[in-house]
Design an enzyme around this catalytic site. Structure first.
Site, PDB file in Angstrom:
ATOM      1  CE  LYS A  72      62.040 -31.361  26.439  1.00 41.35           C
ATOM      2  NZ  LYS A  72      63.311 -32.288  26.283  1.00 41.35           N
ATOM      3  CE1 TYR A 108      62.128 -27.468  25.900  1.00 45.52           C
ATOM      4  CE2 TYR A 108      64.115 -26.222  26.565  1.00 45.52           C
ATOM      5  CZ  TYR A 108      63.571 -27.259  26.348  1.00 45.52           C
ATOM      6  OH  TYR A 108      64.210 -28.582  26.601  1.00 45.52           O
ATOM      7  CB  SER A 156      62.661 -32.953  29.963  1.00 44.61           C
ATOM      8  OG  SER A 156      63.663 -32.348  29.423  1.00 44.61           O
ATOM      9  CE1 TYR A 212      65.096 -35.841  26.517  1.00 43.90           C
ATOM     10  CE2 TYR A 212      65.947 -36.631  28.756  1.00 43.90           C
ATOM     11  CZ  TYR A 212      65.288 -35.886  27.986  1.00 43.90           C
ATOM     12  OH  TYR A 212      64.966 -34.667  28.554  1.00 43.90           O
ATOM     13  CB  VAL A 236      68.281 -32.924  33.082  1.00 37.45           C
ATOM     14  CG1 VAL A 236      68.564 -33.418  32.013  1.00 37.45           C
ATOM     15  CG2 VAL A 236      67.867 -31.464  33.205  1.00 37.45           C
TER      16      VAL A 236
END
Lengths: 308, 308, 308, 308
Positions: free
Chosen positions: B66, B190, B63, B242, B260
């Site tokens: 991103k 992705y 992530s 998050y 992760v």
């Protein structure tokens, strides 16, 4: 950097937008306020105050009080505070009860209503509401170095009579065992803390310790440790504008806390404490012109915490 | 300030905790990684890199990608990006679909999975997935100033086969008209962006432009404007961890983005870009030791954006 | 009681309302249907059929198929079915994904889309989709005692191409381990079962076993035990009209299952099976005129299960 | 059919299970009850009563009162009732506040707590709480044809002191404008209606009008029209057992309403009214043995509304 000039220019450039937004109408006493007002006060860590517009007019600080009450609660209970309230943005509106049910009565953070009510309950700490309110008022006078600060009893009463949603939140948490006092007592404190009247100048003074490593440079009094000041600032940035916190961080880039009275306290760590006020609110309940003013200020001063 | 010493001390003090947390097991390829690893690399805005532990070992950035894809999308679509994705913390886990239904297919922010998938769709922009992946890889090589960067095809395939939740999110948004390409194409991009392998050193180089007003001091290349760099930092602080973003802001006080795979990119605006990595995750899915390391680093350097 | 007269009167009294409601437009093939159609067929347990209006026109049964697939799944897996799907009304719309997340991939009941997809997965039971679809078609022909029944391949394809929400639901449940087959296979069955074309007369025949203690009086074939027939009727009453099930029970008082094609199957236990059809849907997705017709029918016949 | 024998057999077969389930402990007064009790009373539409076990022991009817209050409210306001409360199952627990927020203060149905509080508010209708409570008590005596019925004031007080969740619900709805009276007044009525003490025999008498087209065959008094009796039965079936309503319909197949005191009223339209009672509750808050007893009864009598 000429802060006076910046403040003046902000007032001038917002002139045509005076009256924008919607005055909070769910508290009858607040609904009557003339929306065409705007004030700004910047107090730097070396103690100078620059002001423009209606910077000496008092307004109801409402949820801005949550920052000061959190400071008080941390002083009493330390990091134990976080056993009864979380530290995460809520992703929902300021008075939502949904998350409270999903998370068994533990509010997401101390700046949504539910969380602030828990904080009031901690400050109450077994005392009579009158005493807790007195303690808060003394604390605010001490922070602002101003003995004239007062709570607007009419506003407090107005909320007490119509604050059904807050009664719902408080009873709900009481049902989960997350309030220690009778709901009426805790909310008595909560409604009174919100009803404190401050001007932009007074607000900028009261918040100054957060910009100055926990010590108020006007008085020299140490309020909290530098670490705690940083942490309170972090909470303000993350959760200070309800479901508009991300937007505020994106556009302004300063820790801040808004209230439905139209005030915002913003902190530029190491630099200044800023009080702005204009009654009209945007869709997520934050002062429309206040937010715009802080965006201009951050842009002209380069004070964003996210880089110059 | 001796950053090398600080990095070394962090490695030493985390030694006894190696293996803490839980390695992500929902991507089979990642589940096999030895959890007893930790690395840190600090690259300052004047171009020096300090590293310790397993700072040259490659890991899957997941992530963290991103942040870079958001940068690409902002380059292509500018502020139009925010018509298809919000800027607010989500108040729920990284792969929740609930809010997506309540908000009609508009994800809360670009750093939860749903939002990142929309961003991938924007970067795809009518091209073949292969081309978009190529563009991303070239961008990453350019940012890190390192032509050896590569995508781990096995990890990408592993996610493609098991990423049901992401297929659910993508189809859901496609149903709301918020994806422009076939779900398989958008997710192809992705899964590949997530599967990029970087070491802590490479990661700290790739993120350095965010610490330095949008310009990479290693190469002199201007990546984004100072304003955009601040804004990306703001999004990282608000939403980068998050439902642990509030905790990270409270304890560390730096913009950061976790993955992760156990990596975290943190930015100290005006000072440095930091890459840390350790595979074990805490309850909300962020590297346990990585978070601890950054808390120590921020504490010893005084780099918190919330005050010294 | 003159059922033919009642049917005729219903057609006459609904004449002025033809075209009411909104034709389902999310399945392109269905969007083209002339909304000014209405049919009704009542088949009694002694095998007589009374019909009026467009009772012989074929329409896409869509979600009504869920009743028959549940029957098939109960035949294969017995009460084990309820380990993978609940029996409670959902309190939300037919394609909601929210509850699925809160309840970890176990749909609330077999008549919302998510639940029906799980049921299709059970009927699939390791076979090729083509075989499961064949089994379903044979079962329906056997129930309706009519070898001409056919699946409208165009409708099935139309859904396959545009059913993003169903792909989202299926992938979501697959992520929770509540689907045993590839999503494409399970949905292949699901889209085909929905695309079966029946007339009101055929529908009333196919459902007749539920009105007659599990045995089809037209053929004498025993389909399910009396107990299972009661239980399927119970599920229809509780959950057969999505978030309009309460209204339907209140106004009509018969177990029923609607489909977005505008059809409704209603069961008067011990008395009759009723098929009605009119394409215009009300706000919660059930046939507007079909619901009105059944309310009239129940009122004139005294067939409500809640008393005469 | 020998109903006395059936009742006796049910008592015998449940003997070994006495004490099963969990006595409601959130109302202190109820928590003390001996769980090893079970009673059943069946009163047929021709006025005969069959009883077994502790059928003459009084218990707190709690939520079963919601059926009778709905009957009263429909008598006062007619179908206008449905402007302030819905008719759909809630898909959540009896005291959930979540749906109330999503649906702006309109409860899903009159049998969850929120909905019942609105109904109490309607029955209050501008009167003093004492008068409304008196009206309810007279109505219940009239229905049961028994002047000895009484409200257990200790239970009412116990709830008044600890019913935080209900205070939360009521304040929440008041905030949305869906309560007309002060929260304390409306809840005063609500807590008293719940605290009515009835035996199984009395309960079966009080509900008998619902089995007999709205008329009490014991007294000949017409309580509601046949249509209204059917509709109340429909609401009971759909929503009478909270989030266990689907299970109850599936297993028992009769309209019924449970209370946390362990009682259940079940209606076999055209046949009988049944009162059962046993204090231990299952997971969703309905009497464990009471549900089992009704399942046996329905199975042996063939009274399921879904077919024989």
């Amino acid at each position: 950097m000429d802060l006076q000039k910046i403040a003046d220019e902000i007032v001038v450039s917002l002139q045509p937008r005076l009256g924008e937004g919607k005055v909070a109408d769910y508290i009858p006493e607040l609904a009557r306020i003339d929306p065409r007002q705007f004030g700004i006060a910047i107090t730097t860590v070396d103690g100078e105050t620059f002001k423009a517009g209606d910077a000496d007019t008092s307004f109801s600080i409402q949820s801005i009080s949550k920052v000061f009450m959190l400071t008080l609660a941390l002083g009493k209970a330390g990091e134990q505070v976080w056993k009864r309230v979380g530290r995460e943005p809520s992703g929902s509106s300021f008075n939502s009860i949904v998350q409270l049910e999903h998370e068994h009565g533990i509010p997401r953070n101390p700046f949504i209503n539910a969380g602030a009510i828990v904080i009031s309950d901690m400050v109450l700490a077994g005392h009579a509401p009158r005493e807790a309110i007195g303690e808060y008022l003394r604390f605010m006078r001490y922070l602002a170095d101003d003995e004239t600060l007062a709570i607007d009893e009419k506003v407090a009463q107005s909320e007490q009579r119509t604050g059904y949603r807050n009664f719902a939140l408080a009873n709900f948490m009481r049902g989960f065992g997350n309030l220690d006092h009778p709901v009426e007592h805790t909310l008595g404190v909560y409604f009174h803390q919100c009803a404190l009247a401050l001007s932009c100048v007074q607000l900028s003074h009261a918040g100054l310790f957060l910009a100055n490593r926990g010590t108020n440079p006007l008085t020299g009094f140490s309020v909290v440790s530098p670490k705690r000041a940083r942490r309170i600032n972090a909470m303000m940035l993350m959760c200070g504008h309800y479901d508009g916190s991300g937007d505020f961080a994106y556009n302004v880039g300063l820790p801040g806390k808004s209230g439905v009275g139209g005030g915002i306290l913003a902190i530029a760590p190491g630099k200044a404490s800023i009080g702005v006020w204009s009654p009209g609110l945007n869709k997520v309940g934050n002062s429309a012109l206040g937010s715009a003013a802080l965006e201009m200020l951050a842009s002209r001063t380069g004070w964003s915490v996210f880089g110059t």
